[in-house]
Design a protein around this motif. Structure first.
Motif, short mmCIF file in Angstrom:
data_model
loop_
_atom_site.label_atom_id
_atom_site.label_comp_id
_atom_site.label_asym_id
_atom_site.label_seq_id
_atom_site.Cartn_x
_atom_site.Cartn_y
_atom_site.Cartn_z
N LEU A 170 27.68 9.83 -13.59
CA LEU A 170 27.10 11.07 -14.13
C LEU A 170 25.87 10.73 -14.94
CD1 LEU A 170 30.33 13.00 -15.15
CD2 LEU A 170 29.05 13.11 -13.01
N GLN B 133 36.25 20.04 -17.81
CA GLN B 133 35.11 19.13 -17.66
C GLN B 133 34.01 19.56 -18.61
OE1 GLN B 133 34.58 19.57 -13.34
NE2 GLN B 133 35.57 17.59 -13.06
N TYR C 290 30.84 17.26 -20.35
CA TYR C 290 29.75 16.64 -19.57
C TYR C 290 28.52 16.41 -20.44
CZ TYR C 290 26.14 16.08 -15.98
OH TYR C 290 25.08 15.62 -15.22
N MET D 221 26.62 20.42 -15.75
CA MET D 221 25.95 19.57 -14.75
C MET D 221 24.94 20.38 -13.95
SD MET D 221 27.55 17.05 -11.85
CE MET D 221 28.22 18.35 -10.82
#
Lengths: 181, 364
Positions: B294, B123, B126, B323
């Motif tokens: 997001l 991930q 992001y 994040m």
């Protein structure tokens, strides 16, 4: 009921397909299912594994660090996954090429000579369904009619003529598996 | 066609089926692991013979994103998909799409980086997805599915949002969601938009053939007068504020009485949902806040949890801490915010997250 299983062996043994048949069988029985492969540069002769989870309730994590049942189809997978069977869980393995047998005493251990049996029958393609039958004998998580429905969903239409042989192989796998601990 | 038939499919396969069934006009892509099944499935399904959808393998990601630009300029529903290194190649195109305000859908099935990295789930894009990801002040709309069914459903949502705001929308998935098979119910086949419907919806901006009753439409991101470019930027920023006001989506699991809250998106949120089950079994009041969009980021619900007295937040993501910065901004010092991650294509397990929660927050 929640069953977390990993099937691990060589690429080309039908590991991913066996997992898919099992997952589709679960769907036929109205269960929640996840099928998570080890994907990557695997090829015939390399290692491959798939985690399948069958559950009566929604499945949170498709990733697990220990398993109710581990199905091992080569030595590399034995080395990697024997330690990941939950205490009280089940380890099933095909004996072909296994030189270091499992040593744990807190789990149930089963053997099957499916590679040898398929060679004897001249039916290498039935190897994974024979293993599936052996697994289902020990862990009857899905009814046989749903397994057959799941098998039909998994196979392409051109292979449906093989359904009777696969059903036989599933039954035969259940007959030749034996508990060693 | 059986409408409620439950199928077992990979997330990537489902993206392809959803594109066809939601009336997508064109897909332009270039293969890359772990998302290659998207175009493979489209090629197998041959939608050009049924709905008339175009499926084209471009010579590179640079081409495919610019084909998307061309298709989107005519008001068509067009999309592409790739994985991390391929999306980086598209970044110039993304900036131009955002600048020209063209609606389209981009799927990023992330893998570990940087560079060519691994082909396993990650991930770590992001920042790239949510903070612009290319030059200029812009945002993509970013949706993070955490199941195969959401991979399907978010194709429709992404197109709806993209057209509502004339803005590119990204589905930020990863190798785990893309390669995993789960149950999915496919939507009934919707027809593609007709020429007349596209004209009615998009005639104020799209290149659909000039008629005598209006001025010509121009699709461009270029503006040499900086006074005018500032106004263009202000219009974009106003649009982003409207999105932030109206389009935030999130899921809160057992947050109402939670002492501690995990914030996780996409595949991580599935793993962390199991951590919540483990913690609750031990009597620890743990909740999970899952951002679904997001960008726009669900700042307010996190703010409210912090204000309510949550003792600590753990941001669990498959990266080195991305994040978590947005979570810290939302919490604004009211409670500790820690990060736990695995890198380079490694996944964490529910118990690893639980252990990190105990070490970093509960027992510290």
């Amino acid at each position: 009921m929640k069953e977390t299983i990993i099937i691990a062996g060589f690429g080309g043994q039908g590991v991913l397909t066996m997992g898919k048949i099992l997952a589709y069988s679960g769907i036929m029985q109205d269960m929640e299912v996840t099928w998570m492969p080890s994907y990557g540069p695997e090829m015939r002769g390399g290692t491959a594994n798939v985690t399948v989870i069958l559950s009566d309730s929604p499945i949170s994590s498709p990733i697990a660090h220990e398993f109710d049942c581990v199905v091992v189809l080569n030595q590399q997978s034995m080395d990697k996954f024997e330690s990941q069977v939950k205490p009280g869980g089940v380890l099933i393995y095909d004996t072909n090429g296994i030189t270091h047998h499992p040593t744990r005493t807190d789990i149930s251990i089963y053997q099957i000579d499916a590679t040898a049996e398929c060679a004897r029958l001249g039916q290498a393609k039935l190897f994974n369904t024979m293993i599936l039958g052996a697994y289902l004998k020990v862990r009857p998580v899905v009814a046989m009619e749903n397994v057959m429905a799941g098998l039909k969903k998994t196979l392409p239409e051109r292979a449906w003529k093989m359904l009777p042989q696969n059903e036989e192989a599933i039954k035969h796998g259940g007959e030749i598996i034996r508990q060693v601990r | 066609m059986a409408e409620k038939e439950v199928k077992l499919m990979k997330g990537n396969e489902v993206i392809a089926h959803a594109a066809i069934r939601y009336g997508c006009d064109g897909y332009f892509g270039y293969p890359i692991t772990p998302q290659s099944e998207v175009m493979e499935t489209l090629m197998e399904e041959k939608p050009w013979e049924t709905t008339g959808m175009v499926v084209l393998q471009a010579e590179s990601e640079v081409s495919s994103i610019n084909m998307v630009y061309g298709g989107a300029a005519t008001g068509k529903r067009v999309m592409t998909s790739s994985s991390s290194p391929g999306v980086s190649l598209m970044s110039e195109g993304l900036s131009y799409l955002a600048g020209a305000e063209l609606p389209c859908v981009i799927v990023n099935c992330q893998r570990g980086g940087p560079g060519l990295g691994t082909i396993q789930p990650s991930q770590s894009d992001y920042f790239q997805a949510c903070k612009g990801g290319a030059h200029g002040d812009f945002h993509l709309i970013v949706l993070a599915p955490n199941s195969v069914q959401e991979m399907h459903d978010f194709v429709a949502d992404a197109f709806d949002l993209a057209f509502k705001y004339r803005n590119p929308a990204m589905i930020l998935a990863d190798g785990c969601i893309g390669q995993m098979m789960e149950k999915v119910v496919l939507a009934p086949q919707r027809p593609r938009k007709t020429k007349e419907e596209i004209a009615a919806e998009c005639k104020s901006w799209a290149l659909i053939g000039k008629t005598d009753d209006r001025e010509r439409n121009v699709i461009t991101s270029l503006e040499l007068k900086s006074e005018v470019m500032e106004v263009n930027n202000q219009r974009l920023q106003a649009k982003y504020r409207t999105m932030e006001e109206n389009e935030v989506r999130y899921e809160a699991i057992m947050c109402d009485d939670a002492d501690y809250v995990i914030v996780a998106f996409g595949s991580s949120s599935r793993i962390c949902a199991a951590t919540v089950e483990m913690a609750r079994a031990e009597g620890i009041k743990l909740g999970l806040l899952r951002p679904i969009t997001l960008y726009p980021f669900p700042k307010k619900p996190i703010e409210e949890l912090a204000a309510r007295g949550v003792k600590g937040f753990l941001c669990a993501e498959l990266n080195a801490g991305q994040m978590v910065e947005d979570v810290r901004l939302a919490v604004n010092g009211k409670a500790p915010v820690e990060h736990y991650g695995r890198l380079g294509g490694m996944l964490f397990s529910p118990d690893e997250v639980f252990k990190a929660l105990k070490e970093k927050l509960i027992n510290r």
